[in-house]
Design a protein around this motif. Structure first.
Motif, PDB file in Angstrom:
ATOM      1  N   PRO A 172     -51.214 -37.100  40.644  1.00  8.75           N
ATOM      2  CA  PRO A 172     -51.813 -35.999  39.883  1.00  8.75           C
ATOM      3  C   PRO A 172     -53.264 -36.311  39.554  1.00  8.75           C
ATOM      4  N   ASP A 173     -54.098 -35.285  39.598  1.00  9.96           N
ATOM      5  CA  ASP A 173     -55.510 -35.454  39.290  1.00  9.96           C
ATOM      6  C   ASP A 173     -56.025 -34.201  38.577  1.00  9.96           C
ATOM      7  N   PRO A 174     -55.524 -33.967  37.357  1.00 13.25           N
ATOM      8  CA  PRO A 174     -55.872 -32.724  36.665  1.00 13.25           C
ATOM      9  C   PRO A 174     -57.310 -32.727  36.158  1.00 13.25           C
ATOM     10  N   GLU A 175     -57.865 -31.530  36.006  1.00 14.91           N
ATOM     11  CA  GLU A 175     -59.096 -31.401  35.251  1.00 14.91           C
ATOM     12  C   GLU A 175     -58.800 -31.754  33.792  1.00 14.91           C
ATOM     13  N   MET A 176     -59.833 -32.098  33.046  1.00 13.92           N
ATOM     14  CA  MET A 176     -59.613 -32.637  31.715  1.00 13.92           C
ATOM     15  C   MET A 176     -59.041 -31.617  30.729  1.00 13.92           C
ATOM     16  N   GLU A 177     -59.444 -30.352  30.838  1.00 12.48           N
ATOM     17  CA  GLU A 177     -58.911 -29.346  29.907  1.00 12.48           C
ATOM     18  C   GLU A 177     -57.403 -29.145  30.089  1.00 12.48           C
ATOM     19  N   PRO A 178     -56.918 -28.948  31.323  1.00  6.23           N
ATOM     20  CA  PRO A 178     -55.464 -28.857  31.495  1.00  6.23           C
ATOM     21  C   PRO A 178     -54.731 -30.132  31.078  1.00  6.23           C
ATOM     22  N   ALA A 179     -55.358 -31.289  31.287  1.00  5.02           N
ATOM     23  CA  ALA A 179     -54.726 -32.543  30.870  1.00  5.02           C
ATOM     24  C   ALA A 179     -54.588 -32.599  29.353  1.00  5.02           C
ATOM     25  N   ALA A 180     -55.599 -32.116  28.648  1.00  8.41           N
ATOM     26  CA  ALA A 180     -55.511 -32.050  27.186  1.00  8.41           C
ATOM     27  C   ALA A 180     -54.456 -31.043  26.756  1.00  8.41           C
ATOM     28  N   GLU A 181     -54.380 -29.935  27.454  1.00  7.81           N
ATOM     29  CA  GLU A 181     -53.365 -28.925  27.149  1.00  7.81           C
ATOM     30  C   GLU A 181     -51.969 -29.491  27.334  1.00  7.81           C
ATOM     31  N   ALA A 182     -51.801 -30.317  28.377  1.00  3.12           N
ATOM     32  CA  ALA A 182     -50.492 -30.930  28.615  1.00  3.12           C
ATOM     33  C   ALA A 182     -50.094 -31.841  27.456  1.00  3.12           C
ATOM     34  N   LEU A 183     -51.057 -32.571  26.895  1.00  2.00           N
ATOM     35  CA  LEU A 183     -50.755 -33.418  25.741  1.00  2.00           C
ATOM     36  C   LEU A 183     -50.447 -32.579  24.509  1.00  2.00           C
ATOM     37  N   ALA A 184     -51.162 -31.479  24.350  1.00  2.00           N
ATOM     38  CA  ALA A 184     -50.864 -30.590  23.222  1.00  2.00           C
ATOM     39  C   ALA A 184     -49.429 -30.102  23.300  1.00  2.00           C
ATOM     40  N   THR A 185     -48.981 -29.760  24.505  1.00  2.00           N
ATOM     41  CA  THR A 185     -47.610 -29.281  24.689  1.00  2.00           C
ATOM     42  C   THR A 185     -46.591 -30.388  24.482  1.00  2.00           C
ATOM     43  N   SER A 186     -46.811 -31.539  25.119  1.00  2.00           N
ATOM     44  CA  SER A 186     -45.829 -32.626  25.045  1.00  2.00           C
ATOM     45  C   SER A 186     -45.715 -33.212  23.649  1.00  2.00           C
ATOM     46  N   HIS A 187     -46.810 -33.159  22.883  1.00  2.00           N
ATOM     47  CA  HIS A 187     -46.813 -33.746  21.546  1.00  2.00           C
ATOM     48  C   HIS A 187     -46.692 -32.692  20.438  1.00  2.00           C
ATOM     49  N   GLY A 188     -46.519 -31.448  20.813  1.00  5.07           N
ATOM     50  CA  GLY A 188     -46.323 -30.399  19.816  1.00  5.07           C
ATOM     51  C   GLY A 188     -47.506 -30.209  18.899  1.00  5.07           C
ATOM     52  N   ILE A 189     -48.723 -30.253  19.466  1.00  7.15           N
ATOM     53  CA  ILE A 189     -49.931 -30.133  18.654  1.00  7.15           C
ATOM     54  C   ILE A 189     -50.429 -28.699  18.731  1.00  7.15           C
ATOM     55  N   ALA A 190     -50.235 -27.947  17.681  1.00  2.00           N
ATOM     56  CA  ALA A 190     -50.537 -26.520  17.659  1.00  2.00           C
ATOM     57  C   ALA A 190     -52.039 -26.257  17.582  1.00  2.00           C
ATOM     58  N   ARG A 191     -52.403 -25.036  17.900  1.00  9.91           N
ATOM     59  CA  ARG A 191     -53.812 -24.619  17.886  1.00  9.91           C
ATOM     60  C   ARG A 191     -54.440 -24.827  16.514  1.00  9.91           C
ATOM     61  N   ASP A 192     -53.743 -24.470  15.437  1.00 10.89           N
ATOM     62  CA  ASP A 192     -54.365 -24.577  14.121  1.00 10.89           C
ATOM     63  C   ASP A 192     -54.645 -26.030  13.752  1.00 10.89           C
ATOM     64  N   ARG A 193     -53.799 -26.927  14.215  1.00 11.90           N
ATOM     65  CA  ARG A 193     -54.032 -28.344  13.927  1.00 11.90           C
ATOM     66  C   ARG A 193     -55.224 -28.862  14.726  1.00 11.90           C
ATOM     67  N   GLN A 194     -55.362 -28.436  15.960  1.00 14.05           N
ATOM     68  CA  GLN A 194     -56.519 -28.819  16.762  1.00 14.05           C
ATOM     69  C   GLN A 194     -57.809 -28.301  16.137  1.00 14.05           C
ATOM     70  N   ASP A 195     -57.795 -27.050  15.715  1.00 15.16           N
ATOM     71  CA  ASP A 195     -58.983 -26.473  15.084  1.00 15.16           C
ATOM     72  C   ASP A 195     -59.327 -27.201  13.787  1.00 15.16           C
ATOM     73  N   ALA A 196     -58.303 -27.568  13.028  1.00 14.28           N
ATOM     74  CA  ALA A 196     -58.547 -28.283  11.772  1.00 14.28           C
ATOM     75  C   ALA A 196     -59.178 -29.649  12.042  1.00 14.28           C
ATOM     76  N   TYR A 197     -58.726 -30.309  13.114  1.00 12.63           N
ATOM     77  CA  TYR A 197     -59.321 -31.612  13.436  1.00 12.63           C
ATOM     78  C   TYR A 197     -60.776 -31.438  13.879  1.00 12.63           C
ATOM     79  N   ALA A 198     -61.044 -30.419  14.686  1.00 13.53           N
ATOM     80  CA  ALA A 198     -62.426 -30.159  15.101  1.00 13.53           C
ATOM     81  C   ALA A 198     -63.308 -29.883  13.883  1.00 13.53           C
ATOM     82  N   ALA A 199     -62.804 -29.079  12.948  1.00 16.73           N
ATOM     83  CA  ALA A 199     -63.566 -28.793  11.729  1.00 16.73           C
ATOM     84  C   ALA A 199     -63.816 -30.072  10.937  1.00 16.73           C
ATOM     85  N   ARG A 200     -62.823 -30.948  10.889  1.00 15.43           N
ATOM     86  CA  ARG A 200     -62.982 -32.236  10.206  1.00 15.43           C
ATOM     87  C   ARG A 200     -64.139 -33.010  10.808  1.00 15.43           C
TER      88      ARG A 200
END
Length: 406
Positions: A172-200
């Motif tokens: 596998p050789d994914p682009e970085m955005e899909p690879a990050a999306e895969a981690l969000a899915t596998s680790h159950g990291i929701a959009r609001d939590r990602q946005d909160a971390y970015a705001a932090r």
């Protein structure tokens, strides 16, 4: 949380590599204020700055000892720089000459993608230890530089392409955005939590700018003396960003592609002359599944902790390259540095790449510059520990464990 008590500084011997100067350029968004500055010019600026800093600190330590024999001059053994997308031609050597280090100072440029800047420091540190065993205590300068704005187009078969393969056919050789999306899915990291971390990240970086936390580490270049980021109002905007791939990763909770450079000067412990610094105790680079390259720091951090005989609670400061909020949170979750409700205060305490930007080949070295400011410049006691870590395309993680010496 309060910083943990500093452990006894018994891990350092005379040949241990010690960072005694650390500088970076401002970080500018691709196509922005540094878009006409070539990568070797970015690198030369930080090389000159760290050489000047070393000369100054050596002169000050001599003066403290009662000596008064004028400005110190240093003998640089080598320059090692990381770079991912530059023009070739050995950026480290070109930058070394441009910085005025002299024709006898060699240079080597290495590519470990986003880990290149930190990898360059580990390579230089290993070379320093080997040289110190032969009695060679000369300074080595290492770091990274990236100009995404001036990176040349790559062409094969008459067609241009954005990047080289990170893995061969069959892997596998994914682009970085899909690879990050895969981690969000596998680790159950929701959009609001990602946005909160970015705001932090942005909020912490805004606070750092206001109190001058970056001032001593920044090198003015082309009249530019401040980072493009952070964005003060980002928390009110994050919900407006559409998903990049129909999921939860957006441009708002992803880093900006950027231009910048960072470098550190390293000497053996016995040659630092009483100058304060960061001793490089352990480093590790470990592979992981190329399908999920963003998780690479987990095993690298665990490796340096185990090799150093310390635990997470012993570490006062963590710097992780925040390529994506999803990827960063997946790493922090696995390490026990974050939960659904909280991120450990020791992580990127002045913000990170989500706020400042990600100049690929430089970002790992930026992490060490940040640790130098957070620990050495801020007056942390001898023995205080820090970790810098980066996820690497193709499925790797790199980490370094450092300790304050005074």
């Amino acid at each position: 949380m309060d910083s943990p008590a500093a452990p006894d500084g018994h891990r350092v011997d005379g040949s241990t590599p010690v960072i005694i100067a650390a500088r970076r350029t401002p970080i500018a968004t691709k196509g922005g204020r540094l878009s006409n500055t070539p990568v070797d010019v970015l690198a030369a600026a930080v090389l000159r700055a760290v050489v000047t800093d070393v000369e100054t600190v050596f002169a000050e330590t001599r003066a403290d000892d009662g000596a008064d024999d004028g400005p110190a001059t240093i003998d640089v053994a080598d320059v090692v720089l990381g770079n991912c997308m530059g023009p070739g031609g050995n950026t480290a050597r070109v930058a070394s000459l441009a910085a005025g280090l002299g024709i006898r100072v060699p240079g080597i440029t290495i590519d470990r993608q986003c880990g290149s800047g930190l990898a360059a420091v580990t390579v230089a540190a290993d070379a320093l230890v080997a040289a110190a065993a032969r009695g060679d205590d000369r300074v080595r300068i290492a770091g990274g530089a990236e100009s995404a704005s001036t990176a040349p187009a790559r062409i094969t078969g008459g067609a241009s392409y954005a990047r080289a393969a990170f893995a061969p056919t069959g892997f596998p050789d994914p682009e970085m955005e899909p690879a990050a999306e895969a981690l969000a899915t596998s680790h159950g990291i929701a959009r609001d939590r990602q946005d909160a971390y970015a705001a932090r990240s942005h909020d912490l970086a805004v606070s750092a700018v206001e109190r001058g936390a970056f001032d001593a580490e920044l090198v003015t270049i082309d009249g530019f003396d401040a980072d493009d980021g952070p964005r003060r109002s980002i928390s009110t905007m994050l919900h407006r960003f559409p998903p990049l791939h129909g999921g939860t990763v957006t441009a708002g909770n992803s880093c900006r592609i950027s231009d910048g450079a960072a470098a550190v000067a390293i000497v053996p412990e016995r040659a630092r002359g009483g100058a304060p610094g960061l001793a490089i105790l352990q480093t590790a680079t470990i592979g992981c599944d190329p399908a999920t390259p963003g998780i690479g720091p987990v095993d690298a951090v665990r490796s340096v902790l185990a090799a150093g005989g310390v635990g997470l609670d012993d570490i006062a400061a963590f710097e992780i390259v925040e390529a994506f909020a999803a990827q960063t949170l997946a790493v922090l979750d696995e390490l026990g540095l974050a939960s659904a409700e909280h991120v450990d205060d020791r992580v990127c305490a002045d913000g990170g790449a989500l706020a400042l930007g990600h100049p690929w080949g430089a970002s790992g070295a930026v992490g060490l510059v940040r640790l130098f400011s957070r620990l050495v410049r801020a007056g942390a006691p001898a023995g205080t520990l820090g970790i810098a870590t980066v996820a690497v395309g193709g499925g790797m993680g790199i980490a370094a464990l450092v300790e304050v010496v005074r």
